[in-house]
Design an enzyme around this catalytic site. Sequence first.
Site, PDB file in Angstrom:
ATOM      1  N   ARG A 134       0.833  -1.185   0.000  1.00  0.00           N
ATOM      2  CA  ARG A 134       0.000   0.000   0.000  1.00  0.00           C
ATOM      3  C   ARG A 134       0.877   1.247   0.000  1.00  0.00           C
ATOM      4  O   ARG A 134       1.927   1.285   0.628  1.00  0.00           O
ATOM      5  CB  ARG A 134      -0.925   0.047   1.232  1.00  0.00           C
ATOM      6  N   HIS A 181      -0.306   0.280  -9.196  1.00  0.00           N
ATOM      7  CA  HIS A 181      -1.111  -0.571  -8.307  1.00  0.00           C
ATOM      8  C   HIS A 181      -1.782  -1.699  -9.100  1.00  0.00           C
ATOM      9  O   HIS A 181      -2.983  -1.962  -8.973  1.00  0.00           O
ATOM     10  CB  HIS A 181      -2.166   0.252  -7.558  1.00  0.00           C
ATOM     11  N   GLU A 229      -2.842   7.790  -5.966  1.00  0.00           N
ATOM     12  CA  GLU A 229      -2.841   6.873  -7.108  1.00  0.00           C
ATOM     13  C   GLU A 229      -3.858   7.298  -8.152  1.00  0.00           C
ATOM     14  O   GLU A 229      -5.002   7.628  -7.804  1.00  0.00           O
ATOM     15  CB  GLU A 229      -3.135   5.449  -6.627  1.00  0.00           C
TER      16      GLU A 229
END
Length: 350
Positions: free
Chosen positions: A251, A299, A280
């Site tokens: 994360r 991600h 993000e």
Amino acid sequence: MSEVENNAEKRIVYFEKFAHPVTAEVLARDPSISVQRLELGSTDAENWQALSGAHGYQIRATRDELPDQFFAHGEFLGRCPNMLVVSSMGSGTDTIDLADCTKAGVLVVNQAGGNAEAVAEHALALMLSLSKRVGETDQYMRAQDGIERNAIMGRNIHGKTVGIIGLGHVGRRVAALCGTLFSMRVLAFDPYLEDGDFAERGAIKASWDDLLATADYITVHCPRTAETEDFLNHKSFNQMKPGAIFINTARGGIHDEAALFAALDSGHLAAAGLDVWAVEPPASDHPLLSLSNVLASPHTAGVTHESRHLMGTYAGEQLLQIFAGRRPPRLLNPEVWPVFEEKYKKLFGG
């Protein structure tokens, strides 16, 4: 309990899409369950009307995909009096306040393990690519003619030491891959495991300081919590072995991005592989993206066809179990189960 109550509709809501369409297919096995798709572009009044009557909420797992008002926290739960369960679409619970859900008597489940293989493979891919300097040579060859083969020399990972932060579903798979495929010495830091768990999961228990100081590769596989936010900072990067390679596929926010940039820019760390970011996706002018020794992805470590199908299956099956009154396997607040049973009986009988 009346016949109407015994056969009451069990309402599940979600915003825009499931992690995989298989979730809807699994839920369709139970005709007493209705599934309603909500749109972020709809009016707040429309969405809150649906949420206020819902018994289950399949929630997105990452913060940047959902407005804060629809995170599962105290204020949200206060507006959803019928809610029995909040189910994360992934393994993370960034959009869920577990303490608030527990206080409200709402079950929380995630799909832990569903993307473990995908994320572990991605972490290993970053380790290999950075060791062999694949990204750097690719950039060089695309930008100019001619390259001297010895100018960008890589290293083998065989026999090196890897330090794993968090030895859960993903961490233990990374340990297996590194230890088996490349005979690496596998160290791990995880304060929530018993001593015997480390050997069972293919790792050697290490203190925080020892892991940072001795690992050639450090890879992060813990959740982002209040405890782990900025867990890796200027101090910890400075403690790392000179020339170490840093990987984070867990994360954003677990590592301090400015501190990592400084450690890379100074040459103290050799390289970094980053799949997760504080915001993000990161802006194209993000300082870390200016470094040739940073390999980046948006991600996507857990985003594979196989992992999405598995997580979607887990999500549907757990909701089926819950709305049949059966305890699910990935329950994050088991202390709420007796409260759930009482609420379930009042709503649906049984």
